[in-house]
Design a protein around this motif. Structure first.
Motif, PDB file in Angstrom:
ATOM      1  N   SER A  77       9.654 -24.869 -10.558  1.00 22.58           N
ATOM      2  CA  SER A  77      10.084 -24.205  -9.328  1.00 22.58           C
ATOM      3  C   SER A  77      10.616 -22.794  -9.570  1.00 22.58           C
ATOM      4  O   SER A  77      10.833 -22.044  -8.622  1.00 22.58           O
ATOM      5  N   GLN A  78      10.801 -22.402 -10.824  1.00 23.83           N
ATOM      6  CA  GLN A  78      11.250 -21.040 -11.135  1.00 23.83           C
ATOM      7  C   GLN A  78      10.115 -20.010 -11.064  1.00 23.83           C
ATOM      8  O   GLN A  78      10.366 -18.816 -10.969  1.00 23.83           O
ATOM      9  N   TRP A  79       8.865 -20.487 -11.128  1.00 26.56           N
ATOM     10  CA  TRP A  79       7.712 -19.589 -11.162  1.00 26.56           C
ATOM     11  C   TRP A  79       7.205 -19.349  -9.744  1.00 26.56           C
ATOM     12  O   TRP A  79       6.154 -19.795  -9.351  1.00 26.56           O
ATOM     13  N   LYS A  80       8.014 -18.604  -8.964  1.00 23.48           N
ATOM     14  CA  LYS A  80       7.701 -18.423  -7.550  1.00 23.48           C
ATOM     15  C   LYS A  80       7.933 -17.011  -7.043  1.00 23.48           C
ATOM     16  O   LYS A  80       7.649 -16.717  -5.891  1.00 23.48           O
ATOM     17  N   TYR A  81       8.432 -16.136  -7.867  1.00 24.86           N
ATOM     18  CA  TYR A  81       8.763 -14.791  -7.410  1.00 24.86           C
ATOM     19  C   TYR A  81       7.628 -13.818  -7.705  1.00 24.86           C
ATOM     20  O   TYR A  81       7.091 -13.788  -8.811  1.00 24.86           O
ATOM     21  N   SER A  82       7.294 -13.028  -6.699  1.00 23.66           N
ATOM     22  CA  SER A  82       6.194 -12.079  -6.830  1.00 23.66           C
ATOM     23  C   SER A  82       6.356 -11.210  -8.069  1.00 23.66           C
ATOM     24  O   SER A  82       7.431 -10.691  -8.337  1.00 23.66           O
ATOM     25  N   GLY A  83       5.286 -11.100  -8.824  1.00 28.07           N
ATOM     26  CA  GLY A  83       5.288 -10.285 -10.034  1.00 28.07           C
ATOM     27  C   GLY A  83       5.522 -11.074 -11.313  1.00 28.07           C
ATOM     28  O   GLY A  83       5.212 -10.587 -12.394  1.00 28.07           O
ATOM     29  N   GLN A  84       6.064 -12.290 -11.227  1.00 22.63           N
ATOM     30  CA  GLN A  84       6.260 -13.094 -12.437  1.00 22.63           C
ATOM     31  C   GLN A  84       4.903 -13.518 -12.987  1.00 22.63           C
ATOM     32  O   GLN A  84       3.974 -13.798 -12.230  1.00 22.63           O
ATOM     33  N   TRP A  85       4.807 -13.577 -14.309  1.00 23.22           N
ATOM     34  CA  TRP A  85       3.554 -13.996 -14.917  1.00 23.22           C
ATOM     35  C   TRP A  85       3.808 -14.716 -16.242  1.00 23.22           C
ATOM     36  O   TRP A  85       4.857 -14.557 -16.859  1.00 23.22           O
ATOM     37  N   ILE A  86       2.818 -15.510 -16.610  1.00 20.60           N
ATOM     38  CA  ILE A  86       2.804 -16.218 -17.890  1.00 20.60           C
ATOM     39  C   ILE A  86       1.414 -16.026 -18.472  1.00 20.60           C
ATOM     40  O   ILE A  86       0.411 -16.080 -17.742  1.00 20.60           O
ATOM     41  N   SER A  87       1.347 -15.797 -19.793  1.00 23.53           N
ATOM     42  CA  SER A  87       0.037 -15.662 -20.428  1.00 23.53           C
ATOM     43  C   SER A  87      -0.073 -16.603 -21.624  1.00 23.53           C
ATOM     44  O   SER A  87       0.929 -17.029 -22.202  1.00 23.53           O
ATOM     45  N   TRP A  88      -1.324 -16.908 -21.959  1.00 17.11           N
ATOM     46  CA  TRP A  88      -1.646 -17.788 -23.084  1.00 17.11           C
ATOM     47  C   TRP A  88      -2.768 -17.151 -23.879  1.00 17.11           C
ATOM     48  O   TRP A  88      -3.621 -16.458 -23.342  1.00 17.11           O
ATOM     49  N   LYS A  89      -2.784 -17.391 -25.177  1.00 20.67           N
ATOM     50  CA  LYS A  89      -3.879 -16.955 -26.040  1.00 20.67           C
ATOM     51  C   LYS A  89      -4.836 -18.126 -26.230  1.00 20.67           C
ATOM     52  O   LYS A  89      -4.405 -19.266 -26.403  1.00 20.67           O
ATOM     53  N   ILE A  90      -6.120 -17.834 -26.181  1.00 18.09           N
ATOM     54  CA  ILE A  90      -7.134 -18.841 -26.488  1.00 18.09           C
ATOM     55  C   ILE A  90      -8.096 -18.246 -27.500  1.00 18.09           C
ATOM     56  O   ILE A  90      -8.275 -17.025 -27.573  1.00 18.09           O
ATOM     57  N   ASP A  91      -8.708 -19.104 -28.297  1.00 15.17           N
ATOM     58  CA  ASP A  91      -9.691 -18.670 -29.281  1.00 15.17           C
ATOM     59  C   ASP A  91     -11.039 -19.255 -28.881  1.00 15.17           C
ATOM     60  O   ASP A  91     -11.236 -20.472 -28.918  1.00 15.17           O
ATOM     61  N   VAL A  92     -11.953 -18.401 -28.467  1.00 15.42           N
ATOM     62  CA  VAL A  92     -13.260 -18.807 -27.975  1.00 15.42           C
ATOM     63  C   VAL A  92     -14.223 -18.891 -29.167  1.00 15.42           C
ATOM     64  O   VAL A  92     -14.387 -17.909 -29.899  1.00 15.42           O
ATOM     65  N   PRO A  93     -14.875 -20.054 -29.363  1.00 12.27           N
ATOM     66  CA  PRO A  93     -15.724 -20.238 -30.543  1.00 12.27           C
ATOM     67  C   PRO A  93     -17.079 -19.550 -30.490  1.00 12.27           C
ATOM     68  O   PRO A  93     -17.693 -19.305 -31.518  1.00 12.27           O
ATOM     69  N   GLU A  94     -17.563 -19.228 -29.292  1.00 12.42           N
ATOM     70  CA  GLU A  94     -18.890 -18.633 -29.145  1.00 12.42           C
ATOM     71  C   GLU A  94     -18.939 -17.813 -27.857  1.00 12.42           C
ATOM     72  O   GLU A  94     -18.376 -18.215 -26.842  1.00 12.42           O
ATOM     73  N   LYS A 163      -3.871 -14.724 -18.295  1.00 14.22           N
ATOM     74  CA  LYS A 163      -2.579 -14.541 -17.634  1.00 14.22           C
ATOM     75  C   LYS A 163      -2.702 -14.929 -16.165  1.00 14.22           C
ATOM     76  O   LYS A 163      -3.684 -14.602 -15.502  1.00 14.22           O
ATOM     77  N   LEU A 164      -1.678 -15.628 -15.663  1.00 15.09           N
ATOM     78  CA  LEU A 164      -1.563 -15.941 -14.244  1.00 15.09           C
ATOM     79  C   LEU A 164      -0.302 -15.276 -13.714  1.00 15.09           C
ATOM     80  O   LEU A 164       0.784 -15.444 -14.278  1.00 15.09           O
ATOM     81  N   LYS A 165      -0.454 -14.528 -12.628  1.00 18.87           N
ATOM     82  CA  LYS A 165       0.646 -13.750 -12.041  1.00 18.87           C
ATOM     83  C   LYS A 165       0.875 -14.185 -10.599  1.00 18.87           C
ATOM     84  O   LYS A 165      -0.077 -14.325  -9.824  1.00 18.87           O
ATOM     85  N   VAL A 166       2.132 -14.379 -10.236  1.00 20.39           N
ATOM     86  CA  VAL A 166       2.489 -14.723  -8.852  1.00 20.39           C
ATOM     87  C   VAL A 166       2.216 -13.509  -7.966  1.00 20.39           C
ATOM     88  O   VAL A 166       2.619 -12.390  -8.280  1.00 20.39           O
ATOM     89  N   THR A 167       1.537 -13.754  -6.859  1.00 20.29           N
ATOM     90  CA  THR A 167       1.245 -12.696  -5.905  1.00 20.29           C
ATOM     91  C   THR A 167       1.153 -13.289  -4.506  1.00 20.29           C
ATOM     92  O   THR A 167       0.934 -14.489  -4.357  1.00 20.29           O
ATOM     93  N   ALA A 168       1.323 -12.476  -3.502  1.00 26.82           N
ATOM     94  CA  ALA A 168       1.138 -12.939  -2.121  1.00 26.82           C
ATOM     95  C   ALA A 168      -0.339 -12.954  -1.771  1.00 26.82           C
ATOM     96  O   ALA A 168      -0.765 -13.654  -0.862  1.00 26.82           O
ATOM     97  N   GLY A 169      -1.136 -12.159  -2.489  1.00 30.06           N
ATOM     98  CA  GLY A 169      -2.583 -12.148  -2.288  1.00 30.06           C
ATOM     99  C   GLY A 169      -2.979 -11.987  -0.835  1.00 30.06           C
ATOM    100  O   GLY A 169      -2.444 -11.153  -0.111  1.00 30.06           O
ATOM    101  N   ASP A 170      -3.911 -12.845  -0.406  1.00 25.96           N
ATOM    102  CA  ASP A 170      -4.397 -12.743   0.970  1.00 25.96           C
ATOM    103  C   ASP A 170      -3.381 -13.250   2.005  1.00 25.96           C
ATOM    104  O   ASP A 170      -3.609 -13.142   3.193  1.00 25.96           O
ATOM    105  N   LEU A 171      -2.227 -13.751   1.536  1.00 22.04           N
ATOM    106  CA  LEU A 171      -1.161 -14.151   2.458  1.00 22.04           C
ATOM    107  C   LEU A 171      -0.226 -13.001   2.800  1.00 22.04           C
ATOM    108  O   LEU A 171       0.639 -13.133   3.660  1.00 22.04           O
TER     109      LEU A 171
END
Length: 175
Positions: A77-94, A163-171
């Motif tokens: 419930s803390q991940w709700k404010y516009s502009g907040q983001w979390i990112s992850w690293k992934i390693d793509v094999p191909e 990365k996923l970022k909180v936004t109002a987008g089309d709302l």
């Protein structure tokens, strides 16, 4: 193409361009066809309140243990404010086209959806990635990004930041 140019292009155009350039759907290189990245193993985040959490409501949540608290989720419930983001690293094999799927729980905003903007390596891959919606449900949900016809994302072999970022987008007009 620069992020601003890509963001204006709809998915169908970006996908057609990928196919024209020889990209194809990758199969057989991931264990069980899935590359798993645990949400609590984030790379970077915009806010110290976005920390790993424990959720033992579902044995499908990994790692899971009824007796001990395991960090197996992030944001809540803390991940709700516009502009907040979390990112992850992934390693793509191909190099090729991949689906991106998420296991999530959006149980704090009823009667409307939350929106996140998706970035891959700091870029919004196409117009629809600016408005990824997450509908209310008290249960965990699993979904490929893109709805009834899941999006395919072109990724080159190697490491990438998602990365996923909180936004109002089309709302934003409604709000």
């Amino acid at each position: 193409l620069k992020s601003e140019e890509l963001a204006r292009k709809p998915y169908v155009d970006v996908y057609a361009e990928c196919l024209k350039n020889g990209a194809s759907v990758v199969s057989g290189v991931l264990e069980d066809g899935i590359l798993v990245r645990q949400a609590e193993e984030s790379y970077l985040k915009s806010d110290p309140s976005l920390y790993p959490l424990n959720d033992n409501n579902s044995p499908a949540t990994q790692p899971f243990d009824y007796r001990e608290k395991r960090l197996n989720a992030i944001g809540g419930s803390q991940w709700k404010y516009s502009g907040q983001w979390i990112s992850w690293k992934i390693d793509v094999p191909e190099s090729g086209l991949y689906h991106i799927g998420l296991r999530f729980k959006q149980n704090f905003i009823r009667d409307i959806y939350c929106i996140r903007t998706l970035y891959i390596d700091g870029e919004i891959p196409f117009e629809e990635a600016e408005n990824i919606d997450f509908y209310f449900d008290n249960n965990w949900q699993v979904r490929l990004l893109g709805g009834t016809e899941p999006f395919l994302f072109h990724l080159e072999k190697g490491e990438h930041e998602i990365k996923l970022k909180v936004t109002a987008g089309d709302l934003s007009d409604i709000l």
